[in-house]
Design an enzyme around this catalytic site. Sequence first.
Site, short mmCIF file in Angstrom:
data_model
loop_
_atom_site.label_atom_id
_atom_site.label_comp_id
_atom_site.label_asym_id
_atom_site.label_seq_id
_atom_site.Cartn_x
_atom_site.Cartn_y
_atom_site.Cartn_z
N CYS A 6 -4.34 -6.43 -28.17
CA CYS A 6 -4.79 -4.87 -27.51
C CYS A 6 -5.03 -3.96 -29.01
CB CYS A 6 -4.49 -4.44 -26.39
SG CYS A 6 -5.25 -3.19 -25.86
N CYS A 12 -5.07 4.20 -25.49
CA CYS A 12 -4.98 3.62 -23.62
C CYS A 12 -4.06 3.79 -22.96
CB CYS A 12 -5.06 2.55 -23.74
SG CYS A 12 -5.09 2.36 -21.78
N CYS A 15 0.07 0.69 -20.79
CA CYS A 15 0.65 0.02 -21.09
C CYS A 15 1.68 1.11 -22.05
CB CYS A 15 0.12 -1.04 -22.14
SG CYS A 15 -0.78 -2.65 -21.45
N CYS A 87 -10.05 -5.50 -21.59
CA CYS A 87 -8.78 -5.44 -20.81
C CYS A 87 -8.16 -6.70 -20.50
CB CYS A 87 -8.28 -3.89 -20.66
SG CYS A 87 -6.25 -3.90 -19.96
N GLN A 212 -2.21 -3.91 -2.39
CA GLN A 212 -1.90 -4.31 -3.92
C GLN A 212 -2.69 -5.10 -4.91
OE1 GLN A 212 1.02 -3.40 -4.03
NE2 GLN A 212 2.63 -3.81 -2.36
N TYR A 241 5.59 1.82 7.57
CA TYR A 241 4.03 2.20 6.77
C TYR A 241 3.83 0.97 6.09
CZ TYR A 241 8.14 5.89 5.86
OH TYR A 241 9.27 6.81 6.10
N GLU A 262 2.03 3.75 10.48
CA GLU A 262 0.69 3.17 9.64
C GLU A 262 0.41 5.21 9.74
OE1 GLU A 262 0.59 2.99 6.32
OE2 GLU A 262 -1.08 4.63 6.48
N ASP A 310 8.08 0.21 3.22
CA ASP A 310 7.58 0.01 2.45
C ASP A 310 6.53 1.47 2.51
OD1 ASP A 310 6.56 -0.67 0.19
OD2 ASP A 310 4.57 -1.88 1.01
N CYS A 337 8.12 0.53 -4.20
CA CYS A 337 7.93 0.57 -6.02
C CYS A 337 7.88 2.21 -6.20
CB CYS A 337 6.46 1.31 -5.30
SG CYS A 337 5.52 1.93 -4.59
N1 SAH Z 1 3.11 -2.10 3.77
C1 SAH Z 1 1.47 -2.34 3.09
C2 SAH Z 1 1.62 -0.86 2.48
C3 SAH Z 1 2.47 0.00 1.88
S1 SAH Z 1 1.90 1.30 0.48
C4 SAH Z 1 1.60 -3.19 1.78
O1 SAH Z 1 2.12 -4.05 2.06
O2 SAH Z 1 -0.17 -3.09 1.72
C5 SAH Z 1 2.93 2.90 1.59
C6 SAH Z 1 1.78 3.11 3.09
O3 SAH Z 1 2.68 4.37 3.57
C7 SAH Z 1 0.21 3.47 3.36
O4 SAH Z 1 -0.78 2.46 3.94
C8 SAH Z 1 0.49 5.04 3.07
O5 SAH Z 1 -1.45 5.35 4.04
C9 SAH Z 1 1.40 5.29 4.64
N2 SAH Z 1 2.05 6.45 4.63
C10 SAH Z 1 2.79 7.05 3.79
N3 SAH Z 1 3.36 8.27 4.64
C11 SAH Z 1 3.72 7.40 6.19
C12 SAH Z 1 4.10 8.23 6.71
N4 SAH Z 1 5.20 9.08 6.82
N5 SAH Z 1 3.65 7.79 8.05
C13 SAH Z 1 3.71 6.71 8.42
N6 SAH Z 1 2.92 5.84 6.97
C14 SAH Z 1 2.85 6.53 5.45
#
Ligand code: SAH
Length: 381
Positions: A6, A12, A15, A87, A212, A241, A262, A310, A337
């Site tokens: 690259c 860039c 990376c 890329c 993702q 979440y 969510e 999550d 993450c």
């Molecule tokens: N589990 C899912 C999304 C994870 S990303 C997957 O793997 O695809 C994190 C998510 O949390 C996002 O969709 C975001 O909108 C949500 N989020 C952020 N703050 C929040 C809150 N206070 N209550 C509920 N959801 C929330």
Amino acid sequence: MKKEICPLFSKCGACDYSCSYEDELDDKTEYVHSLFKFHCPTYETIGSEIYGYRNKVAASFGYDRSGRIISGLYIKGTHRLVEKRNCPLEFDGSGEILRSIRKLMKSYGITPYDEDRFSGDLRHVLLRRGNKTGEVLVLLILGHSKVKRLKEFARSIKQENECVVTVSFQVNDEKTSMILSSNPVKTLVGPGFIHSKLFDLDFRISPSSFFQINDSQTERLYAMAIKMAGLSKIERVLDAYSGTGTISMIASRYSKEVIGVEENSDAVDQARRSAEENGIANVRFEASDASAFLKNEARNKEKYDVAFLDPPRKGSDEKFLSSLIKVGPRKVVYISCNPETCERDIRYLEKFGNYKTVAVQPVDMFPRTRHVEAVVLLEKY
Ligand code: SAH
């Protein structure tokens, strides 16, 4: 990625690693280990395909010195665009789609946006692909709402690129380095979404939905999370979440019922529709702030056997975690993450709930970047 692969490595900024991939994985394991060593053992990081893993590609447009239209990215903190072609991290074929867009811009007289003068038509393009279906969505981010022959331009993009299913647009006329604005997204051609698959489940991806960016690694991540949860078809499961409901739907196969929560109501609508399309009846989605929802569940003396969470990079909060302790899941599977906020949150669960952390599994979702995902299992004692 070796530097000779690259030529943009130092320019860039996308990376962070140029060493061997084995060394990168060791580095990521070491990083997670340094955070979790006082809680539990750290497994070796699960590696990914390095090349072509990104199913989401963003490009900005401009001119080079000779007046040729180029696409690439702005060097961080500047208005300087560097050209990026092919890329190696981005999905195969994305370079050709961008090339065809540049060519069509010329034929339709659509100009690249100038970040200094705040003039011009096309600011950015966002491509998203469903890797198993091969379907591609093109989102055009425009500098103003009066771009001429836009629909024809979109039609030609679709015609020239067989994989393109939907072309949509959004106007972003703000003085910002953010790609997306809060303006509505409108469809120009196609149904307005693409189909993607995880395992055998179908998901719709629309321009604004979270999904993702590394499909095969997402399957490995979720398979690991499900395995850690040890589900046996009798559990009542919380998926906090839950985004577009991916984890809920996968977990529903192995449990009695799943409740996903969510805050983004579009994502919840999509999750509900996907559940229906996949014929899944034992999931329910709540559009709510996860902490407010769970506090209410705790007040109503609701109980859960297993909880997945999550959260976004900033992690969860005390209101959520204290309510989680009250609804009493036997197992908590925390997908993160950002291992730093995750470690902070599990410390809370260990201190105020009867939880011990069993293990942490790092999963490399973003090879060549410094980011690493982690799945942590906690059990009640
Ligand atoms: N589990 C899912 C999304 C994870 S990303 C997957 O793997 O695809 C994190 C998510 O949390 C996002 O969709 C975001 O909108 C949500 N989020 C952020 N703050 C929040 C809150 N206070 N209550 C509920 N959801 C929330």
